[in-house]
Design a protein around this motif. Structure first.
Motif, PDB file in Angstrom:
ATOM      1  N   PHE A  12       0.839  -1.185   0.000  1.00 16.91           N
ATOM      2  CA  PHE A  12       0.000   0.000   0.000  1.00 16.91           C
ATOM      3  C   PHE A  12       0.881   1.244   0.000  1.00 16.91           C
ATOM      4  O   PHE A  12       1.957   1.259   0.593  1.00 16.91           O
ATOM      5  CB  PHE A  12      -0.904   0.044   1.238  1.00 16.91           C
ATOM      6  CG  PHE A  12      -2.113  -0.834   1.161  1.00 16.91           C
ATOM      7  CD1 PHE A  12      -3.317  -0.366   0.677  1.00 16.91           C
ATOM      8  CD2 PHE A  12      -2.043  -2.163   1.579  1.00 16.91           C
ATOM      9  CE1 PHE A  12      -4.431  -1.170   0.614  1.00 16.91           C
ATOM     10  CE2 PHE A  12      -3.146  -2.987   1.520  1.00 16.91           C
ATOM     11  CZ  PHE A  12      -4.351  -2.493   1.035  1.00 16.91           C
ATOM     12  N   THR A  13       0.397   2.293  -0.658  1.00 15.55           N
ATOM     13  CA  THR A  13       1.033   3.607  -0.594  1.00 15.55           C
ATOM     14  C   THR A  13      -0.055   4.636  -0.313  1.00 15.55           C
ATOM     15  O   THR A  13      -1.142   4.573  -0.898  1.00 15.55           O
ATOM     16  CB  THR A  13       1.746   3.963  -1.909  1.00 15.55           C
ATOM     17  OG1 THR A  13       2.696   2.942  -2.220  1.00 15.55           O
ATOM     18  CG2 THR A  13       2.467   5.302  -1.796  1.00 15.55           C
ATOM     19  N   ILE A  14       0.232   5.578   0.596  1.00 18.88           N
ATOM     20  CA  ILE A  14      -0.750   6.615   0.946  1.00 18.88           C
ATOM     21  C   ILE A  14      -0.134   7.989   0.726  1.00 18.88           C
ATOM     22  O   ILE A  14       1.007   8.245   1.130  1.00 18.88           O
ATOM     23  CB  ILE A  14      -1.211   6.474   2.414  1.00 18.88           C
ATOM     24  CG1 ILE A  14      -1.937   5.135   2.614  1.00 18.88           C
ATOM     25  CG2 ILE A  14      -2.138   7.626   2.802  1.00 18.88           C
ATOM     26  CD1 ILE A  14      -2.370   4.879   4.040  1.00 18.88           C
ATOM     27  N   TRP A  15      -0.878   8.858   0.039  1.00 22.28           N
ATOM     28  CA  TRP A  15      -0.465  10.250  -0.173  1.00 22.28           C
ATOM     29  C   TRP A  15      -1.509  11.164   0.466  1.00 22.28           C
ATOM     30  O   TRP A  15      -2.700  10.859   0.469  1.00 22.28           O
ATOM     31  CB  TRP A  15      -0.371  10.571  -1.658  1.00 22.28           C
ATOM     32  CG  TRP A  15       0.654   9.796  -2.438  1.00 22.28           C
ATOM     33  CD1 TRP A  15       2.003  10.010  -2.480  1.00 22.28           C
ATOM     34  CD2 TRP A  15       0.406   8.689  -3.313  1.00 22.28           C
ATOM     35  NE1 TRP A  15       2.610   9.111  -3.330  1.00 22.28           N
ATOM     36  CE2 TRP A  15       1.667   8.290  -3.851  1.00 22.28           C
ATOM     37  CE3 TRP A  15      -0.733   7.992  -3.708  1.00 22.28           C
ATOM     38  CZ2 TRP A  15       1.796   7.234  -4.752  1.00 22.28           C
ATOM     39  CZ3 TRP A  15      -0.612   6.938  -4.595  1.00 22.28           C
ATOM     40  CH2 TRP A  15       0.639   6.569  -5.108  1.00 22.28           C
ATOM     41  N   SER A  16      -1.047  12.312   0.987  1.00 23.49           N
ATOM     42  CA  SER A  16      -1.969  13.311   1.552  1.00 23.49           C
ATOM     43  C   SER A  16      -1.592  14.707   1.052  1.00 23.49           C
ATOM     44  O   SER A  16      -1.177  15.572   1.837  1.00 23.49           O
ATOM     45  CB  SER A  16      -1.942  13.263   3.084  1.00 23.49           C
ATOM     46  OG  SER A  16      -2.445  12.035   3.563  1.00 23.49           O
ATOM     47  N   PRO A  17      -1.750  14.958  -0.243  1.00 23.77           N
ATOM     48  CA  PRO A  17      -1.343  16.254  -0.796  1.00 23.77           C
ATOM     49  C   PRO A  17      -2.442  17.311  -0.661  1.00 23.77           C
ATOM     50  O   PRO A  17      -3.619  16.999  -0.436  1.00 23.77           O
ATOM     51  CB  PRO A  17      -1.101  15.929  -2.268  1.00 23.77           C
ATOM     52  CG  PRO A  17      -2.116  14.864  -2.561  1.00 23.77           C
ATOM     53  CD  PRO A  17      -2.208  14.031  -1.297  1.00 23.77           C
ATOM     54  N   PHE A  18      -2.039  18.570  -0.808  1.00 22.28           N
ATOM     55  CA  PHE A  18      -2.970  19.681  -0.975  1.00 22.28           C
ATOM     56  C   PHE A  18      -3.135  19.953  -2.465  1.00 22.28           C
ATOM     57  O   PHE A  18      -2.154  19.939  -3.224  1.00 22.28           O
ATOM     58  CB  PHE A  18      -2.448  20.949  -0.292  1.00 22.28           C
ATOM     59  CG  PHE A  18      -2.627  20.956   1.197  1.00 22.28           C
ATOM     60  CD1 PHE A  18      -3.761  21.532   1.767  1.00 22.28           C
ATOM     61  CD2 PHE A  18      -1.667  20.395   2.033  1.00 22.28           C
ATOM     62  CE1 PHE A  18      -3.921  21.549   3.146  1.00 22.28           C
ATOM     63  CE2 PHE A  18      -1.829  20.408   3.409  1.00 22.28           C
ATOM     64  CZ  PHE A  18      -2.958  20.985   3.966  1.00 22.28           C
ATOM     65  N   VAL A  19      -4.354  20.212  -2.893  1.00 22.63           N
ATOM     66  CA  VAL A  19      -4.613  20.709  -4.242  1.00 22.63           C
ATOM     67  C   VAL A  19      -5.299  22.063  -4.084  1.00 22.63           C
ATOM     68  O   VAL A  19      -6.238  22.199  -3.309  1.00 22.63           O
ATOM     69  CB  VAL A  19      -5.469  19.733  -5.078  1.00 22.63           C
ATOM     70  CG1 VAL A  19      -4.682  18.471  -5.407  1.00 22.63           C
ATOM     71  CG2 VAL A  19      -6.765  19.353  -4.368  1.00 22.63           C
ATOM     72  N   TYR A  20      -4.793  23.043  -4.801  1.00 18.88           N
ATOM     73  CA  TYR A  20      -5.328  24.392  -4.582  1.00 18.88           C
ATOM     74  C   TYR A  20      -5.249  25.218  -5.869  1.00 18.88           C
ATOM     75  O   TYR A  20      -4.450  24.959  -6.771  1.00 18.88           O
ATOM     76  CB  TYR A  20      -4.552  25.101  -3.470  1.00 18.88           C
ATOM     77  CG  TYR A  20      -3.074  25.232  -3.753  1.00 18.88           C
ATOM     78  CD1 TYR A  20      -2.550  26.335  -4.420  1.00 18.88           C
ATOM     79  CD2 TYR A  20      -2.181  24.227  -3.373  1.00 18.88           C
ATOM     80  CE1 TYR A  20      -1.198  26.447  -4.703  1.00 18.88           C
ATOM     81  CE2 TYR A  20      -0.830  24.321  -3.651  1.00 18.88           C
ATOM     82  CZ  TYR A  20      -0.348  25.434  -4.315  1.00 18.88           C
ATOM     83  OH  TYR A  20       0.983  25.525  -4.612  1.00 18.88           O
ATOM     84  N   GLY A  21      -6.094  26.204  -5.926  1.00 19.58           N
ATOM     85  CA  GLY A  21      -6.084  27.164  -7.020  1.00 19.58           C
ATOM     86  C   GLY A  21      -6.635  28.486  -6.514  1.00 19.58           C
ATOM     87  O   GLY A  21      -7.706  28.508  -5.877  1.00 19.58           O
ATOM     88  N   ASN A  22      -5.927  29.575  -6.772  1.00 25.31           N
ATOM     89  CA  ASN A  22      -6.347  30.895  -6.308  1.00 25.31           C
ATOM     90  C   ASN A  22      -6.921  31.703  -7.462  1.00 25.31           C
ATOM     91  O   ASN A  22      -6.233  31.960  -8.458  1.00 25.31           O
ATOM     92  CB  ASN A  22      -5.162  31.655  -5.686  1.00 25.31           C
ATOM     93  CG  ASN A  22      -4.667  30.996  -4.415  1.00 25.31           C
ATOM     94  OD1 ASN A  22      -5.472  30.541  -3.600  1.00 25.31           O
ATOM     95  ND2 ASN A  22      -3.355  30.932  -4.233  1.00 25.31           N
ATOM     96  N   SER A  23      -8.181  32.076  -7.340  1.00 29.23           N
ATOM     97  CA  SER A  23      -8.871  32.903  -8.345  1.00 29.23           C
ATOM     98  C   SER A  23      -8.706  32.320  -9.753  1.00 29.23           C
ATOM     99  O   SER A  23      -8.254  32.977 -10.684  1.00 29.23           O
ATOM    100  CB  SER A  23      -8.344  34.342  -8.300  1.00 29.23           C
ATOM    101  OG  SER A  23      -8.594  34.932  -7.048  1.00 29.23           O
ATOM    102  N   VAL A  24      -9.079  31.060  -9.875  1.00 32.49           N
ATOM    103  CA  VAL A  24      -9.017  30.382 -11.181  1.00 32.49           C
ATOM    104  C   VAL A  24     -10.241  30.779 -12.001  1.00 32.49           C
ATOM    105  O   VAL A  24     -11.380  30.601 -11.542  1.00 32.49           O
ATOM    106  CB  VAL A  24      -8.978  28.851 -10.997  1.00 32.49           C
ATOM    107  CG1 VAL A  24      -9.017  28.148 -12.351  1.00 32.49           C
ATOM    108  CG2 VAL A  24      -7.742  28.435 -10.218  1.00 32.49           C
ATOM    109  N   PRO A  25     -10.044  31.326 -13.214  1.00 31.41           N
ATOM    110  CA  PRO A  25     -11.207  31.700 -14.023  1.00 31.41           C
ATOM    111  C   PRO A  25     -11.939  30.459 -14.525  1.00 31.41           C
ATOM    112  O   PRO A  25     -11.319  29.503 -14.982  1.00 31.41           O
ATOM    113  CB  PRO A  25     -10.586  32.488 -15.194  1.00 31.41           C
ATOM    114  CG  PRO A  25      -9.168  32.025 -15.266  1.00 31.41           C
ATOM    115  CD  PRO A  25      -8.767  31.674 -13.866  1.00 31.41           C
TER     116      PRO A  25
END
Length: 210
Positions: A118-131
């Motif tokens: 097993f492999t576990i990832w805990s990333p952030f996904v983000y976007g600031n003021s995406v049109p």
């Protein structure tokens, strides 16, 4: 040396070149056949991905058509093969809404996954003021009023298979994880509110293409 001798010498060289070419070509075909046979016997199975949870820090629409998103996800991958390892190379994870990418791609660390691991990832996904497209902005506003939105967490990257000491070439990996989450503080399913932050327990199976 006569012209006849020269012609005979050239013919012998051509025969030698043809034999060498045939031998090399036959050797390559044999190697490819062995590799194909090994894979047909082992029958590699694509990895299984599960989106375990999503924590919504922000999901806001601003005038005229801009979306700001900040989500932390927990995603697990399992290698179902008992004789084949998997190398994950250059995996990018991001979120989409109705087919439009709404966050920047986040690079996941490359890793090797052993048999049944097993492999576990805990990333952030983000976007600031995406049109976003005007029609999507309208849909987002309606979803916010309803308190629930369907987003898709996607992973694009490359994988390589490892059998013994042999490592295959790179194959494209595409993962799609649909997730219904609450917005505007709405509590749905197994969700936990921590101040203005909402954490959603999803345990959502993902569709995987390799």
């Amino acid at each position: 040396m006569s012209a006849k001798d020269c012609g005979h010498h050239d013919e012998e060289q051509h025969k030698l070149h043809r034999r060498l070419f045939t031998a090399v070509f036959g050797f390559i075909i044999l190697i490819l056949f062995i590799i194909l046979l090994i894979f047909l016997i082992l029958r590699p199975t694509k990895p299984h991905f599960i989106l375990q949870d999503a924590t919504i820090y922000s999901f806001n629409i601003s005038s005229p058509n801009f979306l700001t998103t900040n989500i932390q996800i927990t995603m697990a991958s399992r290698n179902p093969n008992d004789k084949i390892g998997i190398y994950y190379d250059k995996l990018d994870v991001y979120a989409t809404y109705r087919g439009q990418q709404i966050t920047l791609p986040t690079l996941l660390p490359s890793t090797y996954q052993g048999h049944k691991d097993f492999t576990i990832w805990s990333p952030f996904v983000y976007g600031n003021s995406v049109p976003v497209a005007p029609y999507l902005s309208e849909s987002l506003s309606q979803d916010q009023m309803a308190g629930t939105v369907l987003i898709n967490i996607k992973v694009d990257g490359r994988v390589r298979w490892k059998v013994g000491t042999f490592v295959s070439g790179k194959y494209h990996l595409n993962v799609n994880c649909p997730a219904y989450v609450g917005v505007g503080g709405k509590i749905i399913g197994n969700s936990i509110a921590v101040g203005s932050v909402m954490k959603y327990q999803l345990v959502q199976n993902c569709h995987v293409d390799v």
